[in-house]
Design an enzyme around this catalytic site. Structure first.
Site, short mmCIF file in Angstrom:
data_model
loop_
_atom_site.label_atom_id
_atom_site.label_comp_id
_atom_site.label_asym_id
_atom_site.label_seq_id
_atom_site.Cartn_x
_atom_site.Cartn_y
_atom_site.Cartn_z
N ILE A 94 0.84 -1.19 0.00
CA ILE A 94 0.00 0.00 0.00
C ILE A 94 0.87 1.25 0.00
CG2 ILE A 94 -1.89 1.24 1.12
CD1 ILE A 94 -2.53 -1.25 2.70
N THR A 95 0.74 2.08 -1.01
CA THR A 95 1.43 3.37 -0.98
C THR A 95 0.54 4.37 -0.23
OG1 THR A 95 0.48 4.14 -3.09
CG2 THR A 95 2.55 2.89 -3.18
N GLY A 96 1.18 5.32 0.43
CA GLY A 96 0.43 6.35 1.15
C GLY A 96 -0.29 5.84 2.37
N ALA A 97 0.29 4.86 3.07
CA ALA A 97 -0.38 4.26 4.22
C ALA A 97 -0.03 4.93 5.54
CB ALA A 97 -0.06 2.77 4.30
N SER A 117 -1.03 7.92 6.43
CA SER A 117 -2.10 8.81 6.87
C SER A 117 -3.33 8.61 5.98
CB SER A 117 -1.66 10.28 6.81
OG SER A 117 -1.37 10.65 5.47
N GLY A 118 -4.44 9.23 6.39
CA GLY A 118 -5.62 9.30 5.56
C GLY A 118 -6.23 7.97 5.18
N TYR A 138 -4.77 17.82 -10.99
CA TYR A 138 -5.25 16.69 -10.20
C TYR A 138 -6.27 15.87 -11.00
CZ TYR A 138 -7.36 14.11 -6.32
OH TYR A 138 -7.83 13.10 -5.50
#
Length: 277
Positions: free
Chosen positions: A8-11, A13-14, A164
């Site tokens: 998982i990338t970006g794990a 936060s959020g 984006y």
């Protein structure tokens, strides 16, 4: 439980953090890359403390650097034999034009080129053994996106929301291309809209968009629902190349379904990443 890990990338936060917590609670081994080893190790320790799952593997990976992605992928290829799921969750939204370490426009670099390149570098692992899921967190913002091949990195006119939206369209097109180009018996690819969620990515939203996030945004746990569903549900293995919203399939924009344009995007992405074909 499948011994193959979920990457998982970006794990830290959020939505990614909420997804990781849920999957760890269910017993999944997790690979957790972050921009620094301290961030990755801290996230792993906190998730272990909350869930009791000790099969968490922190790594360094700066998604704004092709060299860092290449180094990370090399470590993964050496240390593991297969992935259960590759979940491209990390994303950025920059109000002003910034450049990645490779000189690319930052939003496109992190939101599109990073998952494209990482998937390519892990191809042998992903296509060998049991079926792997490749999941990309996109957005309904993809519906207003364009693929500006004549100004791919937005030199002439940069608007943060447009950059984006473009990158989220690229996520959907990449997913559909992956489903067409790779054997469905080995890799199943899906893209998803997580919902309007209050996360750190909205810190750069301005004006009406800031108001929408603050007044309508739901918690990260809500945004993680579809990612968790696509990672764990047998239903996600029944087809490939689909776009999901609220754990249900949803038709993406007509541009997202333009396979000729998607092929052009694939070729340009290969060129920018230095992939020889």
């Amino acid at each position: 439980m499948n011994a193959s890990p979920v990457l998982i990338t970006g794990a830290t936060s959020g939505i990614g953090r909420a997804t990781a917590l849920s999957l760890a609670q269910s017993g999944y081994p997790l690979i957790l890359p972050a921009r620094s080893l301290d961030r990755a190790e801290k996230a792993a320790a906190e998730i272990t403390a909350a869930t009791g799952n000790t099969e968490l593997y922190p790594f360094v990976c700066d998604l704004s650097s092709l060299a860092s992605i290449q180094d990370f992928a090399g470590q993964i290829n050496r240390q593991f034999t297969h992935l259960d799921t590759l979940l491209h969750n990390a994303g950025v939204w920059e109000p002003k034009r910034k450049l990645s370490k490779d000189g690319f426009e930052m939003t496109m670099a992190v939101n599109h080129l990073a998952p494209f390149y990482l998937t390519h570098l892990l191809e042998q692992m992903l296509t060998t053994g049991p079926v792997t899921r490749v999941i990309s967190v996109s957005s309904e913002a993809h519906r207003t996106g364009r693929i500006p091949f004549d100004d791919f990195q937005l030199h002439r006119r940069y608007i943060g929301l447009l950059a984006y939206s473009n990158s989220k369209l690229m996520n959907v097109m990449f997913t559909r291309s992956l489903a067409r180009k790779w054997d469905k018996a080995q890799v199943v690819a899906h893209a998803l809209h997580p919902g309007v969620i209050n996360t750190s990515i909205d810190r750069n939203a301005m004006g009406p968009m800031k108001l929408i996030f603050s007044s309508m945004g739901k918690p990260p746990e809500w945004g993680a629902r579809t990612s968790i569903f696509l990672t764990t549900s047998p239903e996600a293995l029944e087809a490939s190349g689909l776009y999901w919203k609220d754990k249900k399939t949803n038709s993406p924009s007509s541009r997202a379904q333009d396979d000729q344009m998607a092929d052009e995007l694939w070729k340009m992405s290969e060129q920018l990443c230095g992939i020889l074909t």
